[in-house]
Design an enzyme around this catalytic site. Structure first.
Site, PDB file in Angstrom:
ATOM      1  N   MET A  11       0.803  -1.216   0.000  1.00 11.41           N
ATOM      2  CA  MET A  11       0.000   0.000   0.000  1.00 11.41           C
ATOM      3  C   MET A  11       0.843   1.277   0.000  1.00 11.41           C
ATOM      4  O   MET A  11       0.437   2.296  -0.538  1.00 11.41           O
ATOM      5  CB  MET A  11      -0.909  -0.017   1.217  1.00 11.41           C
ATOM      6  CG  MET A  11      -2.057   0.948   1.167  1.00 11.41           C
ATOM      7  SD  MET A  11      -3.310   0.502   2.368  1.00 11.41           S
ATOM      8  CE  MET A  11      -3.775  -1.127   1.832  1.00 11.41           C
ATOM      9  N   SER A  16       0.733   4.982  -7.076  1.00 16.55           N
ATOM     10  CA  SER A  16      -0.026   6.075  -7.688  1.00 16.55           C
ATOM     11  C   SER A  16       0.901   7.183  -8.174  1.00 16.55           C
ATOM     12  O   SER A  16       0.639   7.824  -9.201  1.00 16.55           O
ATOM     13  CB  SER A  16      -1.046   6.637  -6.698  1.00 16.55           C
ATOM     14  OG  SER A  16      -1.991   5.636  -6.331  1.00 16.55           O
ATOM     15  N   ASP A  86      -5.390   2.672 -12.089  1.00 17.68           N
ATOM     16  CA  ASP A  86      -4.929   2.654 -10.703  1.00 17.68           C
ATOM     17  C   ASP A  86      -5.962   1.927  -9.843  1.00 17.68           C
ATOM     18  O   ASP A  86      -7.133   1.831 -10.194  1.00 17.68           O
ATOM     19  CB  ASP A  86      -4.706   4.075 -10.182  1.00 17.68           C
ATOM     20  CG  ASP A  86      -3.841   4.089  -8.929  1.00 17.68           C
ATOM     21  OD1 ASP A  86      -3.003   3.177  -8.767  1.00 17.68           O
ATOM     22  OD2 ASP A  86      -3.999   4.997  -8.102  1.00 17.68           O
ATOM     23  N   GLU A  87      -5.505   1.423  -8.697  1.00 19.43           N
ATOM     24  CA  GLU A  87      -6.342   0.601  -7.803  1.00 19.43           C
ATOM     25  C   GLU A  87      -6.928  -0.585  -8.570  1.00 19.43           C
ATOM     26  O   GLU A  87      -8.096  -0.966  -8.409  1.00 19.43           O
ATOM     27  CB  GLU A  87      -7.458   1.445  -7.176  1.00 19.43           C
ATOM     28  CG  GLU A  87      -6.998   2.719  -6.481  1.00 19.43           C
ATOM     29  CD  GLU A  87      -6.100   2.466  -5.273  1.00 19.43           C
ATOM     30  OE1 GLU A  87      -5.917   1.298  -4.872  1.00 19.43           O
ATOM     31  OE2 GLU A  87      -5.560   3.448  -4.733  1.00 19.43           O
ATOM     32  N   ALA A  88      -6.095  -1.189  -9.403  1.00 24.57           N
ATOM     33  CA  ALA A  88      -6.566  -2.274 -10.278  1.00 24.57           C
ATOM     34  C   ALA A  88      -7.005  -3.499  -9.496  1.00 24.57           C
ATOM     35  O   ALA A  88      -7.757  -4.329 -10.021  1.00 24.57           O
ATOM     36  CB  ALA A  88      -5.457  -2.649 -11.257  1.00 24.57           C
ATOM     37  N   VAL A 170     -13.011  -5.476   0.837  1.00 18.85           N
ATOM     38  CA  VAL A 170     -12.791  -4.084   0.449  1.00 18.85           C
ATOM     39  C   VAL A 170     -13.479  -3.163   1.438  1.00 18.85           C
ATOM     40  O   VAL A 170     -14.709  -3.143   1.546  1.00 18.85           O
ATOM     41  CB  VAL A 170     -13.316  -3.811  -0.977  1.00 18.85           C
ATOM     42  CG1 VAL A 170     -13.094  -2.347  -1.339  1.00 18.85           C
ATOM     43  CG2 VAL A 170     -12.636  -4.727  -1.983  1.00 18.85           C
TER      44      VAL A 170
END
Length: 216
Positions: A11, A16, A86-88, A170
């Site tokens: 993370m 990003s 992004d955040e795939a 999630v």
């Protein structure tokens, strides 16, 4: 040849920031890209980095067909030379298939950025499908560190500073959240196994050891 590239890491690994850097570098060469994202910390339709950089993006919904979206944009006279995602990890497996189709049928590079495993060390479905389909997988070189100084390899979810191992896969949160809120922390495998976050380690360090005081 165009490629589907998966940039993976923990993370705090700067994924990003790298996505924004690729966008900037290609824009400087006169190329235009489409940026997809999902559940970014900055809000809907945003791609943001921990350095404070933010740009607009296309928010991906549950039922969105990424290939059809891109074909529609091109049919209306739009331009796209590459795709950033992004955040795939939050994408559905079938949406990852659509990214592969963009590469194969539209001859575009697709750069997908995401974390590989969740707070339970289980693969996200989107990340699993990327591992299965990607032409290339790149481990991000920005080294995230556990509170102990070792290389951080696992993501932990915390509530009140304590690590939790149950709940929905999630839950949107972030690092540096107030202790009472849902947050995330990167840990080395040893401290993830022991469920020892920086907060719990600090509390343990402040607690005096209980030693026998009686005389033999």
């Amino acid at each position: 040849m165009p490629e589907l590239v998966f940039f993976s890491g923990t993370m705090d690994c700067g994924k990003s920031t790298l996505a924004l850097q690729i966008t900037h570098n290609r824009s400087a060469r006169g190329l235009q890209g489409v940026i997809f994202t999902r559940q970014d910390r900055a809000g809907e339709g945003k791609l943001s980095s921990r350095l404070g950089l933010v740009t607009d993006a296309v928010e991906v919904g549950d039922a969105m067909d990424l290939y059809a979206y891109l074909v529609g944009e091109l049919s209306r006279g739009g331009r796209a030379d590459y795709v950033i995602v992004d955040e795939a990890q939050f994408l559905a497996p079938e949406q990852i298939d659509q990214l592969a189709r963009i590469v194969d049928d539209l001859d575009m590079d697709v750069f997908a950025f995401g974390i590989t495993t969740d707070f339970r060390t289980k693969l996200f479905p989107g990340s699993q499908r990327l591992i299965e389909l990607a032409d290339r997988i790149e481990q991000l070189q920005v080294e995230a560190l556990c509170w102990c100084g070792a290389r951080a390899t696992h993501n932990a979810r915390t509530v009140g500073g304590r690590m939790v191992v149950e709940g929905a896969q999630v839950v949107v949160g972030d690092v540096n959240r107030p202790a009472q809120e849902v947050g995330y922390e990167v840990l080395c495998r040893r401290h993830h196994r022991r469920r020892m976050t920086s907060a719990s380690a600090h509390a343990a360090a402040l607690s005096p050891d209980v030693l026998p005081v009686g005389r033999a």
